[in-house]
Design an enzyme around this catalytic site. Structure first.
Site, PDB file in Angstrom:
ATOM      1  N   ARG A  46      50.715  31.645  36.923  1.00 12.58           N
ATOM      2  CA  ARG A  46      50.328  32.386  35.728  1.00 12.58           C
ATOM      3  C   ARG A  46      49.064  33.177  36.055  1.00 12.58           C
ATOM      4  O   ARG A  46      48.472  33.025  37.119  1.00 12.58           O
ATOM      5  CB  ARG A  46      50.151  31.494  34.498  1.00 12.58           C
ATOM      6  CG  ARG A  46      49.758  30.062  34.680  1.00 12.58           C
ATOM      7  CD  ARG A  46      48.360  29.855  35.186  1.00 12.58           C
ATOM      8  NE  ARG A  46      47.372  30.588  34.417  1.00 12.58           N
ATOM      9  CZ  ARG A  46      46.205  30.969  34.883  1.00 12.58           C
ATOM     10  NH1 ARG A  46      45.864  30.697  36.139  1.00 12.58           N
ATOM     11  NH2 ARG A  46      45.354  31.613  34.136  1.00 12.58           N
ATOM     12  N   GLY A  47      48.673  34.046  35.125  1.00  8.83           N
ATOM     13  CA  GLY A  47      47.613  35.002  35.398  1.00  8.83           C
ATOM     14  C   GLY A  47      48.244  36.308  35.845  1.00  8.83           C
ATOM     15  O   GLY A  47      49.092  36.319  36.747  1.00  8.83           O
ATOM     16  N   ARG A  89      57.986  37.162  31.313  1.00  6.56           N
ATOM     17  CA  ARG A  89      56.713  37.194  30.581  1.00  6.56           C
ATOM     18  C   ARG A  89      56.451  38.640  30.145  1.00  6.56           C
ATOM     19  O   ARG A  89      56.090  39.473  30.972  1.00  6.56           O
ATOM     20  CB  ARG A  89      55.545  36.711  31.450  1.00  6.56           C
ATOM     21  CG  ARG A  89      55.645  35.325  32.076  1.00  6.56           C
ATOM     22  CD  ARG A  89      55.538  34.183  31.082  1.00  6.56           C
ATOM     23  NE  ARG A  89      54.369  34.190  30.237  1.00  6.56           N
ATOM     24  CZ  ARG A  89      53.165  33.700  30.563  1.00  6.56           C
ATOM     25  NH1 ARG A  89      52.962  33.204  31.765  1.00  6.56           N
ATOM     26  NH2 ARG A  89      52.175  33.717  29.691  1.00  6.56           N
ATOM     27  N   ASP A 237      45.455  40.631  30.603  1.00  8.42           N
ATOM     28  CA  ASP A 237      46.870  40.724  30.949  1.00  8.42           C
ATOM     29  C   ASP A 237      47.413  42.135  30.766  1.00  8.42           C
ATOM     30  O   ASP A 237      48.386  42.509  31.413  1.00  8.42           O
ATOM     31  CB  ASP A 237      47.679  39.735  30.115  1.00  8.42           C
ATOM     32  CG  ASP A 237      47.506  38.323  30.631  1.00  8.42           C
ATOM     33  OD1 ASP A 237      48.385  37.854  31.367  1.00  8.42           O
ATOM     34  OD2 ASP A 237      46.478  37.696  30.333  1.00  8.42           O
ATOM     35  N   ASN A 247      44.605  39.462  26.191  1.00 10.37           N
ATOM     36  CA  ASN A 247      44.263  38.346  27.081  1.00 10.37           C
ATOM     37  C   ASN A 247      44.652  37.057  26.367  1.00 10.37           C
ATOM     38  O   ASN A 247      45.155  37.072  25.247  1.00 10.37           O
ATOM     39  CB  ASN A 247      42.773  38.385  27.438  1.00 10.37           C
ATOM     40  CG  ASN A 247      42.429  37.435  28.579  1.00 10.37           C
ATOM     41  OD1 ASN A 247      43.096  37.430  29.616  1.00 10.37           O
ATOM     42  ND2 ASN A 247      41.407  36.619  28.400  1.00 10.37           N
TER      43      ASN A 247
END
Length: 346
Positions: A46-47, A89, A237, A247
């Site tokens: 993730r990130g 995502r 993000d 974010n």
């Protein structure tokens, strides 16, 4: 750093399993694009920058799985691979940036034989990882210059080495300040519901011997009010053309509190996180995740069965709350629409 977030090794993708940190440091191997897509969806990785790298490496794996006798057939199947990964995502723009970059490589070399294209796709995915590490160090260098000696820094979620190829964006700024000998200390929000601050940020900083104090999310305002925070920095993000920033959920609250208490609030992100096609943050798609992430912790029920739940994974911080956006090319302030466009054009 003593860990690798993601790498390509022996035609496999190796990722640290972030769902098992901090209790276990486990590395998973992936040999097909479907399993990489599931790892992205399931928060193993993730990130935004790390998701972009994983997406690119997933495409490289997918290219090796494709059986085709012409470029057109190969490319149609490659687009299907990208579609599967792209549905994992929706908020992190680096995911789509990575997919488009991989498709572009294939199109630019369509005159080559398919095995050569597969090798070029592998090389491109590895390049994206290598570039990201260098970019994060530049973000850290630019951001560290903004941090005063002895500063207490608040960060939210995890925008560190685990969210990138290594070093980090927001934590890159923190690492840069630490390496410069500025004597900083960090306060990390726990970051419900996935607890990325507690599980990941605290773990990373402790491994690097950077002083860190873990706080619950609802402490941040009081620490600011009582003069215990000097500087806030978070990752991103997706950043719209006007500077509005998506974010991790809870970032907006931190930004509003920082402005109320006259504390600088910075966003640290690579240029690949900019989405200048979107005029403002209202247009950023916000991922809604499963209710169990809120009603359970590690499988233990903490709320009444059947209670209604909202679980947006991200929120949007309007640009007016952001002191500056730290990128690998420098720090942008003020007229974000003009300055971000100029930055991309450099």
């Amino acid at each position: 750093m003593s860990f690798r977030t993601i790498e390509w090794r022996d035609n496999k993708v190796i990722m640290i399993d972030q769902t098992r940190l901090p209790a276990e440091e486990v590395y998973n191997e992936y040999t097909d694009f479907q399993s990489v897509a599931q790892a992205i969806r399931g928060m193993v990785v993730r990130g935004a920058p790390a998701i972009g790298i994983a997406a690119a490496m997933g495409v490289a794996l997918g290219a090796r799985e494709i059986i085709a006798d012409s470029f057109d057939t190969f490319y149609r199947q490659l687009e299907n691979v990208c579609d599967v990964i792209g549905r994992t995502r929706p908020t992190a723009v680096n995911l789509f940036w990575g997919l488009e970059r991989m498709k572009r490589v294939a199109l630019q070399h369509k005159e080559l034989d398919l095995n050569s294209i597969r090798e070029l796709l592998k090389a491109e995915a590895i390049s994206i990882e290598t570039e990201d590490l260098a970019i994060c160090k530049e973000i850290g260098r630019h951001g560290a210059a903004l941090v005063k000696e002895g500063a207490s820094i608040l960060t939210h979620c995890n925008a560190g080495g685990l969210a990138t190829a290594g070093y980090g964006t927001a934590l890159g700024v923190i690492r840069g300040a630490h390496e410069a000998g500025k004597g900083i200390r960090v306060f990390a929000d726990e970051t419900r519901p996935w607890l990325q601050g507690a599980r990941l940020t605290a773990w990373e900083l402790m491994k690097d011997s950077i002083p860190v104090t873990l706080i619950s999310d609802n402490m941040a305002g009081w620490l600011m009010r009582t003069g215990q925070i000097d500087f806030c920095v978070v990752g991103a993000d997706r950043i719209a053309a006007n500077g509005d920033t998506a974010n991790k959920i809870g970032t907006y609250s931190v930004a509003v509190l920082a402005k109320e208490n006259r504390i600088p609030f910075y966003v640290a992100a690579p240029i690949s996180t900019l989405d200048l096609k979107l005029a403002n943050g209202d247009l950023i798609p916000i991922e809604e995740r499963a209710s169990e992430e809120v009603t359970q912790i590690k499988g233990i029920q903490i709320a009444p069965e059947g209670v209604k739940v909202r679980n947006p994974a991200f929120d949007v911080t309007p640009a007016r709350y952001i002191t500056g956006i730290i990128t690998e090319k420098g720090v942008v302030r003020g007229d974000y629409e003009r300055e971000l466009k100029a930055l991309v054009g450099q």
